[in-house]
Scaffold this motif. Structure first.
Motif, PDB file in Angstrom:
ATOM      1  N   GLU A 141      39.102  36.502  28.071  1.00  0.00           N
ATOM      2  CA  GLU A 141      38.158  36.736  29.161  1.00  0.00           C
ATOM      3  C   GLU A 141      38.098  38.176  29.673  1.00  0.00           C
ATOM      4  N   ARG A 185      31.441  31.568  26.261  1.00  0.00           N
ATOM      5  CA  ARG A 185      32.820  31.637  26.729  1.00  0.00           C
ATOM      6  C   ARG A 185      33.424  32.919  26.173  1.00  0.00           C
ATOM      7  N   LEU A 192      35.354  38.291  36.037  1.00  0.00           N
ATOM      8  CA  LEU A 192      35.086  39.161  34.892  1.00  0.00           C
ATOM      9  C   LEU A 192      35.219  40.623  35.315  1.00  0.00           C
TER      10      LEU A 192
END
Length: 244
Positions: free
Chosen positions: A167, A163, A211
């Protein structure tokens, strides 16, 4: 058919002489060096604070095997390639959990991120209980082709889970232990299960939207920066762990 009959006999004879060996070689290759493509959805479920979360991705295994009579012609009798992207499990306020297209490091070397217990390309046959038997790799590839039933993924066969604390930042990546989700997500978190389901759906193509740092790594040749004295997951994980 009329076109064929309109050709001179000598031309037809020449085409047959050339075409038959090509057809024979193609047929033999299909029998003795079979190739198969299996598309599947990897799906993972976890529970946090009494709520179930499920997510996944469609990936593909392409496998080619050689019959026993060809084993001496190359160093290996099977070749695997895999495509797709990492499975993503949206955990709401808890962020996103990713199952990478790589296996985790060995248990006896938990910080050796550059080592894996096996290549991820063996994921499907391993999970579905296939082994290379006495009939060799050609039969093994045919057995992969015949897979259609769902296969449960044991927790010990899960890909590496990670994780991001933040992010958008690759440096914030953290490894997650599926056997101890509570260490990351609190005491109520637990692993519920995982499976692969064979499908004809298109490959998943959403991860680059999740991402944004992946765009900058396109067409990049990665050099391993692993330092055995100061192992850091952020120095190992890159675009190739998330998309193939």
């Amino acid at each position: 058919m009329n076109f064929w009959r309109s050709l001179p006999k000598s031309t037809r004879r020449l085409l047959i002489i050339i075409g038959l060996p090509i057809l024979l070689v193609s047929s033999c290759k299909a029998i003795f060096i079979p190739t198969t493509e299996k598309r599947y959805r990897l799906e993972i479920s976890v529970e946090i604070d009494g709520k179930n979360y499920t997510g996944g991705a469609v990936q593909q295994l392409t496998a080619t095997g050689a019959a026993e009579i060809f084993r001496g012609l190359s160093q290996t009798s099977a070749h695997y390639e895999f495509y797709g992207e990492a499975a993503a499990i949206d955990l709401g306020e808890h962020g996103t959990l990713y199952a990478l297209m790589r296996y985790p490091p060995p248990a006896d070397k938990p910080t050796a991120f550059h080592l894996a217990k096996r290549y991820y390309s063996a994921f499907v046959p391993t999970v579905c209980g296939l082994r290379v038997g006495r009939f060799g790799y050609a039969v093994f590839i045919w057995r992969i082709r015949m897979l259609w039933n769902d296969c449960e993924v044991p927790i010990d066969e899960l890909p590496m889970l990670v994780r991001f604390a933040n992010e958008p930042e690759l440096d914030s990546v953290e490894q997650v232990d599926p056997k101890n989700l509570a260490a990351t997500y609190g005491p109520s978190a637990k692993f519920l299960g995982a499976k692969i389901s064979f499908t004809r759906e298109p490959l998943s193509t959403e991860i680059e939207k999740r991402l944004p740092w992946m765009e900058a790594q396109k067409n990049t040749i990665f050099v391993l920066k692993y330092d055995p004295k100061k192992p850091q997951l952020k120095d190992i994980v890159n675009r190739t762990y998330f998309i193939r």
